[in-house]
Design a protein around this motif. Sequence first.
Motif, PDB file in Angstrom:
ATOM      1  N   TRP A  84       0.836  -1.202   0.000  1.00 40.38           N
ATOM      2  CA  TRP A  84       0.000   0.000   0.000  1.00 40.38           C
ATOM      3  C   TRP A  84       0.872   1.254   0.000  1.00 40.38           C
ATOM      4  O   TRP A  84       0.612   2.195  -0.746  1.00 40.38           O
ATOM      5  CB  TRP A  84      -0.928   0.008   1.210  1.00 40.38           C
ATOM      6  CG  TRP A  84      -1.741   1.265   1.262  1.00 40.38           C
ATOM      7  CD1 TRP A  84      -2.917   1.510   0.621  1.00 40.38           C
ATOM      8  CD2 TRP A  84      -1.405   2.474   1.957  1.00 40.38           C
ATOM      9  NE1 TRP A  84      -3.338   2.793   0.886  1.00 40.38           N
ATOM     10  CE2 TRP A  84      -2.426   3.404   1.702  1.00 40.38           C
ATOM     11  CE3 TRP A  84      -0.345   2.849   2.774  1.00 40.38           C
ATOM     12  CZ2 TRP A  84      -2.419   4.683   2.232  1.00 40.38           C
ATOM     13  CZ3 TRP A  84      -0.348   4.128   3.293  1.00 40.38           C
ATOM     14  CH2 TRP A  84      -1.382   5.017   3.021  1.00 40.38           C
ATOM     15  N   SER A  85       1.906   1.259   0.847  1.00 36.44           N
ATOM     16  CA  SER A  85       2.799   2.416   0.929  1.00 36.44           C
ATOM     17  C   SER A  85       3.500   2.661  -0.400  1.00 36.44           C
ATOM     18  O   SER A  85       3.635   3.809  -0.841  1.00 36.44           O
ATOM     19  CB  SER A  85       3.850   2.205   2.018  1.00 36.44           C
ATOM     20  OG  SER A  85       3.245   2.055   3.259  1.00 36.44           O
ATOM     21  N   GLU A  86       3.929   1.595  -1.028  1.00 39.01           N
ATOM     22  CA  GLU A  86       4.624   1.747  -2.304  1.00 39.01           C
ATOM     23  C   GLU A  86       3.692   2.313  -3.377  1.00 39.01           C
ATOM     24  O   GLU A  86       4.066   3.213  -4.128  1.00 39.01           O
ATOM     25  CB  GLU A  86       5.205   0.414  -2.761  1.00 39.01           C
ATOM     26  CG  GLU A  86       6.088   0.562  -3.969  1.00 39.01           C
ATOM     27  CD  GLU A  86       6.946  -0.648  -4.223  1.00 39.01           C
ATOM     28  OE1 GLU A  86       7.803  -0.560  -5.101  1.00 39.01           O
ATOM     29  OE2 GLU A  86       6.749  -1.683  -3.554  1.00 39.01           O
ATOM     30  N   ARG A  87       2.470   1.816  -3.423  1.00 38.37           N
ATOM     31  CA  ARG A  87       1.496   2.365  -4.387  1.00 38.37           C
ATOM     32  C   ARG A  87       1.215   3.837  -4.099  1.00 38.37           C
ATOM     33  O   ARG A  87       1.143   4.660  -5.000  1.00 38.37           O
ATOM     34  CB  ARG A  87       0.191   1.567  -4.345  1.00 38.37           C
ATOM     35  CG  ARG A  87       0.230   0.257  -5.079  1.00 38.37           C
ATOM     36  CD  ARG A  87      -1.161  -0.331  -5.284  1.00 38.37           C
ATOM     37  NE  ARG A  87      -1.989  -0.354  -4.103  1.00 38.37           N
ATOM     38  CZ  ARG A  87      -2.050  -1.361  -3.220  1.00 38.37           C
ATOM     39  NH1 ARG A  87      -1.319  -2.444  -3.411  1.00 38.37           N
ATOM     40  NH2 ARG A  87      -2.845  -1.300  -2.181  1.00 38.37           N
ATOM     41  N   PHE A  88       1.059   4.144  -2.828  1.00 37.08           N
ATOM     42  CA  PHE A  88       0.776   5.518  -2.418  1.00 37.08           C
ATOM     43  C   PHE A  88       1.920   6.450  -2.825  1.00 37.08           C
ATOM     44  O   PHE A  88       1.696   7.522  -3.392  1.00 37.08           O
ATOM     45  CB  PHE A  88       0.547   5.562  -0.907  1.00 37.08           C
ATOM     46  CG  PHE A  88       0.061   6.881  -0.396  1.00 37.08           C
ATOM     47  CD1 PHE A  88      -1.258   7.265  -0.571  1.00 37.08           C
ATOM     48  CD2 PHE A  88       0.917   7.734   0.280  1.00 37.08           C
ATOM     49  CE1 PHE A  88      -1.719   8.482  -0.091  1.00 37.08           C
ATOM     50  CE2 PHE A  88       0.464   8.947   0.761  1.00 37.08           C
ATOM     51  CZ  PHE A  88      -0.855   9.322   0.573  1.00 37.08           C
ATOM     52  N   ARG A  90       4.280   5.875  -5.104  1.00 34.51           N
ATOM     53  CA  ARG A  90       4.403   5.935  -6.571  1.00 34.51           C
ATOM     54  C   ARG A  90       3.336   6.860  -7.171  1.00 34.51           C
ATOM     55  O   ARG A  90       3.597   7.556  -8.137  1.00 34.51           O
ATOM     56  CB  ARG A  90       4.286   4.550  -7.176  1.00 34.51           C
ATOM     57  CG  ARG A  90       5.512   3.706  -6.966  1.00 34.51           C
ATOM     58  CD  ARG A  90       5.414   2.430  -7.779  1.00 34.51           C
ATOM     59  NE  ARG A  90       6.382   1.457  -7.362  1.00 34.51           N
ATOM     60  CZ  ARG A  90       7.658   1.478  -7.713  1.00 34.51           C
ATOM     61  NH1 ARG A  90       8.098   2.430  -8.485  1.00 34.51           N
ATOM     62  NH2 ARG A  90       8.485   0.552  -7.297  1.00 34.51           N
ATOM     63  N   ARG A  91       2.166   6.852  -6.583  1.00 32.45           N
ATOM     64  CA  ARG A  91       1.082   7.675  -7.130  1.00 32.45           C
ATOM     65  C   ARG A  91       1.252   9.153  -6.799  1.00 32.45           C
ATOM     66  O   ARG A  91       1.078  10.017  -7.652  1.00 32.45           O
ATOM     67  CB  ARG A  91      -0.252   7.173  -6.600  1.00 32.45           C
ATOM     68  CG  ARG A  91      -1.417   7.923  -7.179  1.00 32.45           C
ATOM     69  CD  ARG A  91      -2.701   7.278  -6.822  1.00 32.45           C
ATOM     70  NE  ARG A  91      -3.786   7.988  -7.493  1.00 32.45           N
ATOM     71  CZ  ARG A  91      -5.032   7.671  -7.357  1.00 32.45           C
ATOM     72  NH1 ARG A  91      -5.380   6.639  -6.618  1.00 32.45           N
ATOM     73  NH2 ARG A  91      -5.960   8.361  -7.973  1.00 32.45           N
ATOM     74  N   TYR A  92       1.583   9.457  -5.543  1.00 33.63           N
ATOM     75  CA  TYR A  92       1.620  10.849  -5.101  1.00 33.63           C
ATOM     76  C   TYR A  92       3.032  11.387  -4.884  1.00 33.63           C
ATOM     77  O   TYR A  92       3.207  12.595  -4.728  1.00 33.63           O
ATOM     78  CB  TYR A  92       0.814  11.028  -3.821  1.00 33.63           C
ATOM     79  CG  TYR A  92      -0.635  10.670  -4.014  1.00 33.63           C
ATOM     80  CD1 TYR A  92      -1.471  11.485  -4.760  1.00 33.63           C
ATOM     81  CD2 TYR A  92      -1.165   9.508  -3.468  1.00 33.63           C
ATOM     82  CE1 TYR A  92      -2.805  11.155  -4.942  1.00 33.63           C
ATOM     83  CE2 TYR A  92      -2.490   9.177  -3.647  1.00 33.63           C
ATOM     84  CZ  TYR A  92      -3.302   9.997  -4.386  1.00 33.63           C
ATOM     85  OH  TYR A  92      -4.608   9.668  -4.566  1.00 33.63           O
ATOM     86  N   GLY A  93       4.013  10.524  -4.807  1.00 30.87           N
ATOM     87  CA  GLY A  93       5.404  10.952  -4.685  1.00 30.87           C
ATOM     88  C   GLY A  93       5.700  11.697  -3.404  1.00 30.87           C
ATOM     89  O   GLY A  93       5.078  11.505  -2.369  1.00 30.87           O
ATOM     90  N   ALA A  96       3.131  13.527  -1.172  1.00 30.36           N
ATOM     91  CA  ALA A  96       2.442  12.806  -0.098  1.00 30.36           C
ATOM     92  C   ALA A  96       3.171  12.985   1.230  1.00 30.36           C
ATOM     93  O   ALA A  96       2.535  13.158   2.281  1.00 30.36           O
ATOM     94  CB  ALA A  96       2.336  11.325  -0.440  1.00 30.36           C
TER      95      ALA A  96
END
Length: 152
Positions: A84-88, A90-93, A96
């Motif tokens: 989840w953290s990695e997706r977050f 990658r999405r918001y950089g 975030a």
Amino acid sequence: MKTISALILIFLYEVGAAVILPTPSELPIFGYSWIPIGWVFVFAVAGKFVGSYIVFFIGDRVKSTPRFQRVAARVRWVGAVLRWSERFVRRYGVFAVFVLLSVPGFPDTVSLYLFALVGRRPILFAAASALGTAVRMGLALAGWIGIQRVAG
């Protein structure tokens, strides 16, 4: 001399708050009424930058160890949090990191380690953390001043 000592303590506190202390980053603005607030901000933000940089390298070293890899593979919730953290990230950089660390009272030590485990670019990571801390301290100070004015 007393002011310099207090500013060094503020710097060290913020390094500690990033690396290990589960305490709010905005705490120094309430403890030193005799130091110009601008200096409190400068030393606190510098301490958060250095502490975040240290956290990034700790997280970077930990994530590549075989032991951590085994735990992430075996323990279901650890793997889920990391994914989840990695997706977050990658999405918001780095934005975030800045946004989450701008929220007064938000536990930043845990979030810094999560971002460090999946993030890249340590200088940008540390800068976003430091700027988020500056915003969070500003918001806390504005709230404190507002409460004092309402209370009379």
